[in-house]
Each structure stands twice: as C-alpha cells, then as structure tokens.
Motif scaffolding. Structure first.
Motif, PDB file in Angstrom:
ATOM      1  N   GLU A 180       0.863  -1.186   0.000  1.00  0.00           N
ATOM      2  CA  GLU A 180       0.000   0.000   0.000  1.00  0.00           C
ATOM      3  C   GLU A 180       0.897   1.232   0.000  1.00  0.00           C
ATOM      4  OE1 GLU A 180      -3.266  -0.108  -0.293  1.00  0.00           O
ATOM      5  OE2 GLU A 180      -3.252  -2.299  -0.207  1.00  0.00           O
ATOM      6  N   THR A 181       1.101   1.814  -1.155  1.00  0.00           N
ATOM      7  CA  THR A 181       2.112   2.852  -1.344  1.00  0.00           C
ATOM      8  C   THR A 181       1.972   4.023  -0.381  1.00  0.00           C
ATOM      9  OG1 THR A 181       2.174   2.268  -3.672  1.00  0.00           O
ATOM     10  CG2 THR A 181       3.186   4.355  -3.060  1.00  0.00           C
ATOM     11  N   TYR A 182       0.809   4.649  -0.329  1.00  0.00           N
ATOM     12  CA  TYR A 182       0.645   5.838   0.520  1.00  0.00           C
ATOM     13  C   TYR A 182       0.813   5.502   1.994  1.00  0.00           C
ATOM     14  CZ  TYR A 182      -1.156   8.258  -3.596  1.00  0.00           C
ATOM     15  OH  TYR A 182      -1.305   8.816  -4.842  1.00  0.00           O
ATOM     16  N   ALA A 183       0.219   4.411   2.416  1.00  0.00           N
ATOM     17  CA  ALA A 183       0.293   4.024   3.829  1.00  0.00           C
ATOM     18  C   ALA A 183       1.725   3.690   4.228  1.00  0.00           C
ATOM     19  CB  ALA A 183      -0.621   2.835   4.091  1.00  0.00           C
TER      20      ALA A 183
ATOM     21  N   TRP B   6       4.712   4.461   2.691  1.00  0.00           N
ATOM     22  CA  TRP B   6       5.641   5.594   2.613  1.00  0.00           C
ATOM     23  C   TRP B   6       5.371   6.620   3.701  1.00  0.00           C
ATOM     24  CZ3 TRP B   6      10.207   6.038   0.614  1.00  0.00           C
ATOM     25  CH2 TRP B   6      10.586   5.160  -0.394  1.00  0.00           C
ATOM     26  N   ASN B   7       4.112   6.841   4.014  1.00  0.00           N
ATOM     27  CA  ASN B   7       3.793   7.772   5.090  1.00  0.00           C
ATOM     28  C   ASN B   7       4.328   7.242   6.423  1.00  0.00           C
ATOM     29  OD1 ASN B   7       2.254  10.322   5.736  1.00  0.00           O
ATOM     30  ND2 ASN B   7       1.373   8.898   7.214  1.00  0.00           N
TER      31      ASN B   7
ATOM     32  N   TRP C 191      -0.589  14.827  12.118  1.00  0.00           N
ATOM     33  CA  TRP C 191      -0.614  14.360  10.729  1.00  0.00           C
ATOM     34  C   TRP C 191      -0.793  12.837  10.673  1.00  0.00           C
ATOM     35  CZ3 TRP C 191      -1.873  15.026   6.060  1.00  0.00           C
ATOM     36  CH2 TRP C 191      -1.471  14.116   5.085  1.00  0.00           C
TER      37      TRP C 191
ATOM     38  N   ALA D  32      -3.670  11.329   8.503  1.00  0.00           N
ATOM     39  CA  ALA D  32      -3.167  10.772   7.246  1.00  0.00           C
ATOM     40  C   ALA D  32      -4.026   9.670   6.625  1.00  0.00           C
ATOM     41  CB  ALA D  32      -1.736  10.279   7.424  1.00  0.00           C
TER      42      ALA D  32
ATOM     43  N   ALA E 246      -6.710  11.594   4.889  1.00  0.00           N
ATOM     44  CA  ALA E 246      -6.181  12.544   3.906  1.00  0.00           C
ATOM     45  C   ALA E 246      -5.561  11.835   2.707  1.00  0.00           C
ATOM     46  CB  ALA E 246      -5.146  13.456   4.567  1.00  0.00           C
ATOM     47  N   LEU E 247      -4.912  10.703   2.951  1.00  0.00           N
ATOM     48  CA  LEU E 247      -4.254   9.969   1.874  1.00  0.00           C
ATOM     49  C   LEU E 247      -5.091   8.802   1.351  1.00  0.00           C
ATOM     50  CD1 LEU E 247      -0.584   9.919   3.250  1.00  0.00           C
ATOM     51  CD2 LEU E 247      -1.599  11.486   1.573  1.00  0.00           C
TER      52      LEU E 247
ATOM     53  N   HIS F 188      -1.264   4.153  12.462  1.00  0.00           N
ATOM     54  CA  HIS F 188      -1.085   5.597  12.318  1.00  0.00           C
ATOM     55  C   HIS F 188      -1.834   6.364  13.407  1.00  0.00           C
ATOM     56  CE1 HIS F 188       0.623   4.877   8.312  1.00  0.00           C
ATOM     57  NE2 HIS F 188       1.040   6.131   8.363  1.00  0.00           N
TER      58      HIS F 188
END
Length: 121
Positions: free
Chosen positions: A36-39, A41-42, A75, A79, A82-83, A95
């Motif tokens: 899961e790219t966004y999760a 990397w965040n 954030w 996140a 938001a993401l 998160h």
C-alpha cells in the motif's frame, strides 16, 4: 507540591516518542502493508522523522522539536483519511495510535515547559 516537567520526565517523553516512531517506521513490514504505497511511505517518512526529532530532543531540549512532533503526531492521525488508506485497517490503526501517543506527549511536554505553578513554600 506540583512541579513542572523536569529533564528526566522530558527524557521519558522523548524515549516513548522514539518507541512510537520506531513502531510506525517498522509497521509496514510487521503488519504487511508494504504494498500500500501511501500508507507504507507515510509510515516510513513520518516514523523516521518522529524518531530523529525525539532523539534530537534527548540531546538538547528545544521547544521547536516538541512542536514538530506535535504536528507530525496530528498528521499521523489525519493521514489515513487525507491519503485515502482507511480501508487498510492495520495501517489506519497504527497511524492513529502512534499519532495520538506522539501528539499527546509532545503537547504535554510543551504544556509542562510553560506551566510553572506557584511555589507552595
């Protein structure tokens, strides 16, 4: 007698923030959401930033470090929405939990550094 946060208490806050940041940093591997790219990397970026800032606060306390960790903690909580990775339950919860821990400890450290109660002596 009430006291403001001593350096030992701030150290404990920073150590807990380091642990929370490390938990967030390694969570994509432990909980299996590296795809899961966004999760992922965040988690990697925010977790590493929390660890580095809290480690810097251990070396020399500056209020700016606590403000940065407060922003990063908020954030981390926001996140997933938001993401757009709320459907990845493990990523969302790690998160939210890490973000709440970091934000509350940073806010507490800021609050205690400004609150100097009157002496009872």
């Amino acid at each position: 007698m009430l006291k403001s946060t001593s350096s030992e208490n701030r150290t404990a806050f920073d150590i807990v923030n380091i642990v929370a940041g490390l938990g967030l940093l390694i969570s994509p591997w432990l909980l299996g959401f590296t795809g899961e790219t966004y999760a992922a990397w965040n988690a990697w970026i925010v977790g590493a930033a929390i660890v580095l800032i809290a480690a810097a606060a251990l070396y020399a306390f500056y209020e700016a470090e606590e403000w940065l960790n407060l922003v990063l903690g908020i954030w981390a909580v926001v996140a997933p929405w938001a993401l757009g990775f709320t459907a990845v339950t493990a990523a969302m919860w790690v998160h939210v939990v890490a973000g709440i821990v970091v934000a509350v400890l940073a806010a507490g450290s800021i609050w205690f550094s400004h609150n100097h109660p009157l002496s009872t002596a």
